[in-house]
Write an enzyme that holds these catalytic residues in place. Sequence first.
Site, PDB file in Angstrom:
ATOM      1  N   GLU A  38       0.805  -1.230   0.000  1.00 36.63           N
ATOM      2  CA  GLU A  38       0.000   0.000   0.000  1.00 36.63           C
ATOM      3  C   GLU A  38       0.835   1.275   0.000  1.00 36.63           C
ATOM      4  OE1 GLU A  38      -0.582  -2.610   1.941  1.00 36.63           O
ATOM      5  OE2 GLU A  38      -2.697  -3.166   1.806  1.00 36.63           O
ATOM      6  N   PHE A  51     -11.448  -6.862  13.780  1.00 36.10           N
ATOM      7  CA  PHE A  51     -10.372  -7.335  12.904  1.00 36.10           C
ATOM      8  C   PHE A  51     -10.032  -6.258  11.873  1.00 36.10           C
ATOM      9  CE2 PHE A  51      -9.105  -9.625   8.966  1.00 36.10           C
ATOM     10  CZ  PHE A  51      -7.870 -10.047   9.420  1.00 36.10           C
ATOM     11  N   GLN A  52      -8.761  -5.981  11.735  1.00 37.16           N
ATOM     12  CA  GLN A  52      -8.248  -4.968  10.805  1.00 37.16           C
ATOM     13  C   GLN A  52      -8.859  -3.591  11.053  1.00 37.16           C
ATOM     14  OE1 GLN A  52      -8.298  -6.633   6.739  1.00 37.16           O
ATOM     15  NE2 GLN A  52      -6.243  -7.409   7.135  1.00 37.16           N
ATOM     16  N   LYS A  60     -17.352  -0.317   5.879  1.00 36.97           N
ATOM     17  CA  LYS A  60     -17.806  -1.296   4.892  1.00 36.97           C
ATOM     18  C   LYS A  60     -19.312  -1.219   4.646  1.00 36.97           C
ATOM     19  CE  LYS A  60     -17.175  -6.063   3.420  1.00 36.97           C
ATOM     20  NZ  LYS A  60     -16.637  -7.388   3.749  1.00 36.97           N
ATOM     21  N   MET A  99      24.650   8.576   2.253  1.00 37.80           N
ATOM     22  CA  MET A  99      24.533   9.854   2.955  1.00 37.80           C
ATOM     23  C   MET A  99      24.799   9.664   4.445  1.00 37.80           C
ATOM     24  SD  MET A  99      24.224  12.985   2.335  1.00 37.80           S
ATOM     25  CE  MET A  99      23.263  13.588   0.944  1.00 37.80           C
TER      26      MET A  99
END
Lengths: 165, 580
Positions: B50, B112-113, B162, B487
């Site tokens: 993502e 969940f999630q 949802k 760097m």
Amino acid sequence: MRHIISILMENESGALSRVAGLFSARAYNIESLTVAPTEDPSLSRMTLVTSGSEEIIEQITKQLNKLVDVVKLNDLNVSGVKHIEREMMLIKVKAPVSARDEIMRLSDIFRGNIIDVTDDAYTVELTGTSDKLNAFIASFDCDSILETVRSGVMGIARGSSSLHL
Amino acid sequence: MELSGAEIIAQFLDDEGVEYLFGYPGGAVLHIYDALLQADKVKHILVRHEQAATHAADGYARSTGRTGVALVTSGPGMTNAVTGIATAYLDSIPLVVITGQVPTGVIGSDAFQEVDSVGISRPCVKHNFLVNDVKDLAETLKKAFYVASTGRPGPVVVDIPKDVTDPNIKIPYSHMPSIEMRSYNPVTKGHPFQIKKALELMLQAKKPVFYTGGGVVLSNASASLCSLVRQLGFPITSTLMGLGAYPSSDEQFLGMLGMHGTYEANMAMHDTDVLIAVGARFDDRVTGHLEKFCPDAKIIHIDIDPSSISKTVKVDIPIVGDVDDVLTTMLEMLKDDSKETSLKVEKSSCDQEIKDWWKQIKVWRKKNCLRYNKKTKTIKPQYVIEKLHEVTKGDAYVTSDVGQHQMFAAQYYGFDEPRRWINSGGLGTMGFGLPAAMGVQLAHLDKPVACVTGEGSIQMNIQELATCMQYQLPIKIINLNNRYLGMVRQWQEFFYEGRYAMSYMDSIPDFVKLAESYGHVGMKIDKTSDVEDALKEAFAMKDKLVFIDFITNREENVYPMIAAGKGQHEMQLAPDSELV
């Protein structure tokens, strides 16, 4: 310097956390913060007391204005603006028989109201500037104070100038 | 038209003219993915992580000026996207990120999630929304696009539970052509009085410098900036984010300024008497030590965001407004001789002083601060970038990751057009380059796109090689492989007496085989003499992704450098011993 900033915001969930989050993310001070809906239920009015140098206060007002939910704001401590500020306190003190007269006298002097009385405690309601509330607290021993709860400062400009849409 | 929430999202994206949606499916967004199958125009690009969805949408936005759009699921989908959202926030990139959420009935139950997406993203978005009711969905999406793309742009998160996308609940939908918000009215027009005051100060300047930033690119103000700078004949320098807005090849351009800016740009900043800051925000990488910043300058600052003005550096003449609008007004005022707008200053009053100023700048330029030894056997990273410019005729879109290679690309590619240089300047996000290049390539299918990276950064989003294969994106990956986190190593060499704690890259994969395993072309180049041919060969493969692993000089440093706490004039230049 101490500044009182009045904010009109969209009355939406999370609006308060945006302001609180802004202050913690940018390490600004908040001395007090009060918020409630206005006569227009779609708007919340927030009064925020903060302190900082002129540069910091300028940044604070700019950053607050940048929040998408902020509709309008006013700094009540800028030159040319006169304002009134009030804070409310409920203070519960021990009230043995020997102390009751003194508590009532003090309450009268500070124009407070005793709003709850039991055998061993009085609760006084008091409104005024923060200094006045501090002075009232200072007139008791620490030991005799059971609890204090303060509303935080509310402010409004004098005269007909007003913060509205 | 009666649509479900999921169908509204798909239809809205079509109606809004969204070309690409970068995303990754998951439980909370399944209804949306199902509805997207029916969308006519918007094309979904399936990334492999993502974070890459947000970077790809970001690269698309930076290279086109249009809003980038990403779709991720709740919980880990959203938290993975946060780095990309913050990257866009720090560089003011218009992004709309749609995040799935658990159903409204279970929000707050540690389902969940489930994460508090609005809470997590709040400090790194321009604004965010939680949609509680399908009736608010279309309007909220419209607001999100409006807020993201106007004023000072930025990412907007729309969190959609949802049940709001339930396919069985249908409501009437029609596309709103525009929207107004009483709490959000960004200023665009600069105040004419301030603009006039600024112009008068500019015309009296003896040692003026334009200092321009990413705001010029965001405002599409390149043309008006070029006209104004050329008309006035002033020198101009740019921040990392502004490169390309004014052509690097132009005589008036002094190069980039700041920590790794050119000697002439930083010296001119230090000595200037009138600094004209345009769409730049006085970042600490630009100013160096604030007390030593532009000690003799009156400062004019043009910016669309009032909170950028006098944030770190006190400004004398602030102008709040859209950069292009303000610069265009300046050009009109310079042309217009009518009484009301006529400037109180003779236009050529400081001609001689400006000539002397250029003489001084030429002396600084003679230092030739970007010079390096080109005759080494081991490959100099600077040389690769110069050759990249030659082989692509300066016409490539160049994305980069973060580190030494990023600075080399900025210093040596020589961008002549805006929106060609795509990098994470504010947040400094390693792993940005490859996914951003995907967004850029999709937006410009027939243009060469190079991702300049290093063996450290590229491994932060290497999985996107699969996405590149799936959508046949012929990106050229220029991997400047010095087997160090360059760097970090440079700072450890300078400031930690050469103690290289964890900056050594061990167990580096065989990038040729790795690229091949994904179905791409891999090349490993370790001789200076092979660099040019390799680049030519790679760019000739117009339909292939080519991963070129350049084995470069290990302990190369980026010069010039202003160390922390130093002033602009206290640059460290490359030691002569390295310039034989």
